[in-house]
Design a protein around this motif. Sequence first.
Motif, PDB file in Angstrom:
ATOM      1  N   GLY A  69      -5.829 -10.873  -2.817  1.00 18.50           N
ATOM      2  CA  GLY A  69      -4.854 -11.218  -1.792  1.00 18.50           C
ATOM      3  C   GLY A  69      -3.432 -11.201  -2.339  1.00 18.50           C
ATOM      4  N   ALA A  70      -3.271 -11.625  -3.592  1.00 22.24           N
ATOM      5  CA  ALA A  70      -1.952 -11.618  -4.216  1.00 22.24           C
ATOM      6  C   ALA A  70      -1.452 -10.186  -4.389  1.00 22.24           C
ATOM      7  CB  ALA A  70      -2.001 -12.330  -5.565  1.00 22.24           C
ATOM      8  N   VAL A  71      -2.338  -9.288  -4.809  1.00 23.44           N
ATOM      9  CA  VAL A  71      -1.946  -7.884  -4.968  1.00 23.44           C
ATOM     10  C   VAL A  71      -1.571  -7.283  -3.617  1.00 23.44           C
ATOM     11  CG1 VAL A  71      -2.719  -5.586  -5.676  1.00 23.44           C
ATOM     12  CG2 VAL A  71      -3.334  -7.585  -7.045  1.00 23.44           C
ATOM     13  N   ASP A  72      -2.345  -7.598  -2.586  1.00 21.32           N
ATOM     14  CA  ASP A  72      -2.034  -7.088  -1.249  1.00 21.32           C
ATOM     15  C   ASP A  72      -0.677  -7.592  -0.761  1.00 21.32           C
ATOM     16  OD1 ASP A  72      -4.408  -5.719  -1.175  1.00 21.32           O
ATOM     17  OD2 ASP A  72      -5.478  -7.242  -0.011  1.00 21.32           O
ATOM     18  N   ALA A  73      -0.346  -8.832  -1.117  1.00 23.97           N
ATOM     19  CA  ALA A  73       0.934  -9.406  -0.687  1.00 23.97           C
ATOM     20  C   ALA A  73       2.107  -8.851  -1.474  1.00 23.97           C
ATOM     21  CB  ALA A  73       0.895 -10.931  -0.823  1.00 23.97           C
ATOM     22  N   TYR A  74       1.816  -8.293  -2.644  1.00 23.36           N
ATOM     23  CA  TYR A  74       2.873  -7.769  -3.521  1.00 23.36           C
ATOM     24  C   TYR A  74       3.208  -6.348  -3.081  1.00 23.36           C
ATOM     25  CZ  TYR A  74       5.296  -6.752  -7.951  1.00 23.36           C
ATOM     26  OH  TYR A  74       6.233  -6.415  -8.912  1.00 23.36           O
ATOM     27  N   ARG A  75       4.037  -6.231  -2.055  1.00 20.06           N
ATOM     28  CA  ARG A  75       4.333  -4.928  -1.459  1.00 20.06           C
ATOM     29  C   ARG A  75       5.144  -4.032  -2.385  1.00 20.06           C
ATOM     30  NH1 ARG A  75       7.772  -4.923   2.118  1.00 20.06           N
ATOM     31  NH2 ARG A  75       8.734  -6.928   1.674  1.00 20.06           N
ATOM     32  N   ASP A 125     -12.166  -3.670  -7.689  1.00 21.17           N
ATOM     33  CA  ASP A 125     -11.406  -3.579  -6.449  1.00 21.17           C
ATOM     34  C   ASP A 125      -9.976  -4.067  -6.658  1.00 21.17           C
ATOM     35  OD1 ASP A 125     -11.170  -3.102  -3.597  1.00 21.17           O
ATOM     36  OD2 ASP A 125     -11.149  -5.276  -3.362  1.00 21.17           O
ATOM     37  N   VAL A 126      -9.817  -5.162  -7.402  1.00 19.36           N
ATOM     38  CA  VAL A 126      -8.489  -5.719  -7.675  1.00 19.36           C
ATOM     39  C   VAL A 126      -7.688  -4.772  -8.570  1.00 19.36           C
ATOM     40  CG1 VAL A 126      -7.254  -7.594  -8.825  1.00 19.36           C
ATOM     41  CG2 VAL A 126      -9.210  -8.112  -7.360  1.00 19.36           C
ATOM     42  N   LEU A 127      -8.325  -4.251  -9.599  1.00 21.48           N
ATOM     43  CA  LEU A 127      -7.640  -3.328 -10.505  1.00 21.48           C
ATOM     44  C   LEU A 127      -7.224  -2.055  -9.774  1.00 21.48           C
ATOM     45  CD1 LEU A 127      -9.979  -3.851 -13.544  1.00 21.48           C
ATOM     46  CD2 LEU A 127      -7.496  -4.182 -13.628  1.00 21.48           C
ATOM     47  N   ASP A 128      -8.080  -1.573  -8.886  1.00 22.39           N
ATOM     48  CA  ASP A 128      -7.747  -0.382  -8.106  1.00 22.39           C
ATOM     49  C   ASP A 128      -6.508  -0.637  -7.255  1.00 22.39           C
ATOM     50  OD1 ASP A 128      -8.156   2.215  -6.840  1.00 22.39           O
ATOM     51  OD2 ASP A 128      -8.858   1.080  -5.106  1.00 22.39           O
ATOM     52  N   ASP A 178       0.507   1.203 -15.800  1.00 27.90           N
ATOM     53  CA  ASP A 178      -0.069   0.130 -16.614  1.00 27.90           C
ATOM     54  C   ASP A 178      -1.316   0.637 -17.330  1.00 27.90           C
ATOM     55  OD1 ASP A 178      -1.216  -2.168 -17.649  1.00 27.90           O
ATOM     56  OD2 ASP A 178      -0.736  -3.400 -15.899  1.00 27.90           O
ATOM     57  N   HIS A 179      -1.153   1.044 -18.568  1.00 24.27           N
ATOM     58  CA  HIS A 179      -2.248   1.661 -19.318  1.00 24.27           C
ATOM     59  C   HIS A 179      -3.432   0.706 -19.474  1.00 24.27           C
ATOM     60  CE1 HIS A 179      -4.436   3.621 -22.596  1.00 24.27           C
ATOM     61  NE2 HIS A 179      -3.767   4.726 -22.321  1.00 24.27           N
ATOM     62  N   ALA A 180      -3.127  -0.578 -19.754  1.00 18.16           N
ATOM     63  CA  ALA A 180      -4.205  -1.549 -19.942  1.00 18.16           C
ATOM     64  C   ALA A 180      -5.027  -1.721 -18.668  1.00 18.16           C
ATOM     65  CB  ALA A 180      -3.631  -2.887 -20.384  1.00 18.16           C
ATOM     66  N   ALA A 181      -4.351  -1.717 -17.519  1.00 18.37           N
ATOM     67  CA  ALA A 181      -5.071  -1.879 -16.251  1.00 18.37           C
ATOM     68  C   ALA A 181      -5.942  -0.662 -15.964  1.00 18.37           C
ATOM     69  CB  ALA A 181      -4.076  -2.106 -15.112  1.00 18.37           C
ATOM     70  N   TRP A 182      -5.397   0.538 -16.220  1.00 14.46           N
ATOM     71  CA  TRP A 182      -6.203   1.752 -16.011  1.00 14.46           C
ATOM     72  C   TRP A 182      -7.420   1.762 -16.934  1.00 14.46           C
ATOM     73  CZ3 TRP A 182      -5.846   4.574 -11.904  1.00 14.46           C
ATOM     74  CH2 TRP A 182      -4.628   4.746 -11.246  1.00 14.46           C
ATOM     75  N   THR A 183      -7.216   1.339 -18.194  1.00 13.82           N
ATOM     76  CA  THR A 183      -8.323   1.296 -19.151  1.00 13.82           C
ATOM     77  C   THR A 183      -9.393   0.316 -18.689  1.00 13.82           C
ATOM     78  OG1 THR A 183      -6.804   1.819 -20.958  1.00 13.82           O
ATOM     79  CG2 THR A 183      -8.924   0.840 -21.557  1.00 13.82           C
ATOM     80  N   ARG A 184      -8.933  -0.842 -18.220  1.00 12.98           N
ATOM     81  CA  ARG A 184      -9.866  -1.867 -17.730  1.00 12.98           C
ATOM     82  C   ARG A 184     -10.620  -1.362 -16.499  1.00 12.98           C
ATOM     83  NH1 ARG A 184     -12.820  -6.219 -19.012  1.00 12.98           N
ATOM     84  NH2 ARG A 184     -12.365  -8.124 -17.857  1.00 12.98           N
TER      85      ARG A 184
END
Length: 438
Positions: free
Chosen positions: A351-357, A391-394, A405-411
């Motif tokens: 929800g936080a990611v969705d709110a972060y437009r 789902d959150v990382l996507d 964000d390389h770390a996020a893509w790796t994760r």
Amino acid sequence: MSRTLAPPLRSDAHPRRPDARRDARSVRAAYRSFLVDGVLPPGIHPVVADSWRRSVHSGVDPEGPRTESTLAHDDLVAYRQAHPLAGVMPVVRELVVDAAADDGLAVAVSDDAGRLLWVEGSRALRDAVERVGFVEGSVWREERVGTNAPGTALAARRAVQVLGAEHFSRPVQAFSCTAVPIHEPGTGRVLGVLDVTGRQSAASGVVLSLVRATVLSLERELAERAAAATTATDRSGTVPAAPPDRGPELFVLGTTPLLRAPDGLEHRLSLRHAEILALLAAHPRGLSADELAVLLHPGALSDVTVRAEVSRLRRVAGPLLAGSRPYRLARPLRTDADVVRDRLAVGDVRGAVDAYRAPLLPRSGAPAVEHLRAELAAELRAAVVSAGDADVLDAWTRTDDGAEDHAAWTRLQRVADHGSPLWVRARAHLDLLDDELG
């Protein structure tokens, strides 16, 4: 949705007549001078000039673009089937592909990283551009290929036309192209690019108008699909009701700051007024004119200038501002950044990611605002990576901050099912990032 079929793209076979600044001979002479001594003669189109500079800075070889794809065919098919633009490809074919094929042009749709997902249109033209690597799965980012319409449209975030000699890579200078970014409705995030490539006529005014009109149709189609999905969700009863007592709200995520009064009336804010309100919201005890001046631009603003700005802001904010020694808010001002933090506080990372437009006031260079922006992005990123949810990382990697964000893509590649569209998407973007870092 009703759509108008495309007219012929050639406009009676007469391409746009280039002005003096874009005359092929002049551009070729300027290009040679730029490569030899690094001096850019006057008269080159500003978008092209900026792109040439970026191309040199990225180390692009003018003798040959690096467009090779590291995705296997099956991986590419899975990736593009899951892409948000897959559902609107019938609109692309209806409005522009058929007309392009008749006029000897090719149509390409890329993702937000410059990877060509679909290349359709004239078979003869596709055979020709295939020789320079313009094929499905290839990557046409500026960092790899240099100046080209799809890659430069992504870099400049605007519609771009590149006439043959304006391409940075010599093998591509036989072609011209027009490209326009496609934005996600609601967020404004770039999903990809629609491009028309061919000979000189591909950079005509007629083609530019058609590509722009087609992108507007695509964005309307995406908005209608999103609205239909929202309606379906509303009917399911899963959307929480809005709080009954809504106070003033400040929207600072993105480039269009707004102040919404309790009665629902919205006021567009200048960047400076949005900066002031964001800082007062972050300092409820108030700030003096001197303190605001330092937080906004140390050494560049006087307290007199700040007082004048606050006086103008009062005409918009009215009773929301109280006092002047110090300046403070008369009542709590909730921001859309607060929504992100509230959702993080209850563990709702998705929800936080969705709110972060978008990033907080991304055009602001005020040190205190830059700190607020970096702090919010860091809090959200830490929660996303820690959650380890695919789902959150996507969702995070589809934001402006998460895209690199390389770390996020790796994760994401690690937690996604091997071979799934998410896994393929993560692998594709990691290949791009690794190539740029290497």
